[in-house]
Design a protein around this motif. Sequence first.
Motif, PDB file in Angstrom:
ATOM      1  N   PHE A 101       0.824  -1.205   0.000  1.00  0.00           N
ATOM      2  CA  PHE A 101       0.000   0.000   0.000  1.00  0.00           C
ATOM      3  C   PHE A 101       0.862   1.260   0.000  1.00  0.00           C
ATOM      4  O   PHE A 101       2.008   1.270   0.458  1.00  0.00           O
ATOM      5  CB  PHE A 101      -0.936   0.011   1.211  1.00  0.00           C
ATOM      6  CG  PHE A 101      -0.232  -0.114   2.543  1.00  0.00           C
ATOM      7  CD1 PHE A 101       0.313   0.999   3.172  1.00  0.00           C
ATOM      8  CD2 PHE A 101      -0.123  -1.349   3.161  1.00  0.00           C
ATOM      9  CE1 PHE A 101       0.957   0.882   4.384  1.00  0.00           C
ATOM     10  CE2 PHE A 101       0.522  -1.475   4.388  1.00  0.00           C
ATOM     11  CZ  PHE A 101       1.072  -0.356   5.003  1.00  0.00           C
ATOM     12  N   SER A 102       0.282   2.325  -0.527  1.00  0.00           N
ATOM     13  CA  SER A 102       0.942   3.626  -0.537  1.00  0.00           C
ATOM     14  C   SER A 102       0.535   4.401   0.707  1.00  0.00           C
ATOM     15  O   SER A 102      -0.576   4.234   1.222  1.00  0.00           O
ATOM     16  CB  SER A 102       0.537   4.407  -1.797  1.00  0.00           C
ATOM     17  OG  SER A 102       1.057   5.714  -1.773  1.00  0.00           O
ATOM     18  N   LEU A 138      -2.043   1.228  -4.369  1.00  0.00           N
ATOM     19  CA  LEU A 138      -0.927   0.292  -4.237  1.00  0.00           C
ATOM     20  C   LEU A 138       0.278   0.794  -5.013  1.00  0.00           C
ATOM     21  O   LEU A 138       0.144   1.381  -6.093  1.00  0.00           O
ATOM     22  CB  LEU A 138      -1.334  -1.092  -4.759  1.00  0.00           C
ATOM     23  CG  LEU A 138      -2.503  -1.797  -4.065  1.00  0.00           C
ATOM     24  CD1 LEU A 138      -2.761  -3.144  -4.727  1.00  0.00           C
ATOM     25  CD2 LEU A 138      -2.246  -1.956  -2.578  1.00  0.00           C
ATOM     26  N   THR A 139       1.459   0.516  -4.488  1.00  0.00           N
ATOM     27  CA  THR A 139       2.687   0.901  -5.185  1.00  0.00           C
ATOM     28  C   THR A 139       3.074  -0.113  -6.256  1.00  0.00           C
ATOM     29  O   THR A 139       3.867   0.187  -7.134  1.00  0.00           O
ATOM     30  CB  THR A 139       3.845   1.037  -4.187  1.00  0.00           C
ATOM     31  OG1 THR A 139       4.010  -0.213  -3.506  1.00  0.00           O
ATOM     32  CG2 THR A 139       3.556   2.133  -3.177  1.00  0.00           C
ATOM     33  N   GLU A 140       2.508  -1.329  -6.166  1.00  0.00           N
ATOM     34  CA  GLU A 140       2.734  -2.369  -7.171  1.00  0.00           C
ATOM     35  C   GLU A 140       1.392  -2.991  -7.517  1.00  0.00           C
ATOM     36  O   GLU A 140       0.511  -3.096  -6.672  1.00  0.00           O
ATOM     37  CB  GLU A 140       3.671  -3.459  -6.635  1.00  0.00           C
ATOM     38  CG  GLU A 140       5.031  -2.974  -6.196  1.00  0.00           C
ATOM     39  CD  GLU A 140       5.821  -4.088  -5.528  1.00  0.00           C
ATOM     40  OE1 GLU A 140       5.481  -5.278  -5.749  1.00  0.00           O
ATOM     41  OE2 GLU A 140       6.740  -3.774  -4.753  1.00  0.00           O
ATOM     42  N   ARG A 141       1.261  -3.426  -8.769  1.00  0.00           N
ATOM     43  CA  ARG A 141       0.017  -4.073  -9.185  1.00  0.00           C
ATOM     44  C   ARG A 141       0.040  -5.543  -8.766  1.00  0.00           C
ATOM     45  O   ARG A 141       0.891  -6.315  -9.214  1.00  0.00           O
ATOM     46  CB  ARG A 141      -0.174  -3.955 -10.696  1.00  0.00           C
ATOM     47  CG  ARG A 141      -1.578  -4.364 -11.165  1.00  0.00           C
ATOM     48  CD  ARG A 141      -1.740  -4.169 -12.658  1.00  0.00           C
ATOM     49  NE  ARG A 141      -3.072  -4.511 -13.108  1.00  0.00           N
ATOM     50  CZ  ARG A 141      -4.065  -3.664 -13.280  1.00  0.00           C
ATOM     51  NH1 ARG A 141      -3.847  -2.359 -13.061  1.00  0.00           N
ATOM     52  NH2 ARG A 141      -5.259  -4.059 -13.695  1.00  0.00           N
ATOM     53  N   VAL A 142      -0.902  -5.911  -7.905  1.00  0.00           N
ATOM     54  CA  VAL A 142      -1.031  -7.283  -7.408  1.00  0.00           C
ATOM     55  C   VAL A 142      -2.234  -7.908  -8.103  1.00  0.00           C
ATOM     56  O   VAL A 142      -3.240  -7.247  -8.352  1.00  0.00           O
ATOM     57  CB  VAL A 142      -1.236  -7.278  -5.877  1.00  0.00           C
ATOM     58  CG1 VAL A 142      -1.454  -8.688  -5.352  1.00  0.00           C
ATOM     59  CG2 VAL A 142      -0.050  -6.615  -5.182  1.00  0.00           C
ATOM     60  N   GLY A 143      -2.148  -9.167  -8.452  1.00  0.00           N
ATOM     61  CA  GLY A 143      -3.270  -9.849  -9.075  1.00  0.00           C
ATOM     62  C   GLY A 143      -4.529  -9.730  -8.215  1.00  0.00           C
ATOM     63  O   GLY A 143      -4.469  -9.800  -6.983  1.00  0.00           O
TER      64      GLY A 143
END
Length: 232
Positions: free
Chosen positions: A43-44, A76-81
Amino acid sequence: MPGREQLHRLRVEYCKDGRLAYLGHLEVINTMGRCIRRSGLPFSVGNGFARRIRLQFSQALPVGASSRCEYYDLLLTERVGEKDALCRLGDATPGGLAPLRCGYVPRELPALEAWLTRSAWEVSFSQGIDRAALDDALRQLLNRGSLEYLRGEKRKVVDLTQTLVGWGWGEPGVLTLQTRATNQASLRPAVLLSAAQGVLGREVPSYSVCRVGLWHEGVDGSLVEGLGTRSE
């Protein structure tokens, strides 16, 4: 840390029921924040001193009301499935606030509270209700155009011509309400029923309230639910 343009906006639909229906909105926000931290999702956080999770919620439920369709947006700082994110959130969240679905939505959409303004409710009475009398009381209130009530020590005015979209009857003893939130006010089922009791001159049986639908309303009146599915 990635810039805001690189963040991913994950929208989560969740329920609110059982004992947790009695949590206030701030308590829900704090609880979800702890669950998100436990989930391990990337999370951001904001830039302020408190470093809070970047999180937005749909309009607050009245305390004591349950729901099948609340939403929050998480950056989110990264794309999670999506399946992975839902599983991780589910493992970290109590059943009374369980996540139901999730999906990524465009970053440019307005904030949830401003975007999702149409609601459907089920009011389930504990005993038999005089449907005709209650229908008549609701029509009288709608014809008046507005109602006033006290919230704490503040006097509130609700324009029923804008906020009360309609009502009907589902299963025996279940009143269905369709409401709209405006920039000026939103209509809570308990406020409407309290006013209806004043018209009837007697109390209605005890009841429970559940939000069963939450949508964005287009300028043409079309409805789009939180994760983008158009309602027929």
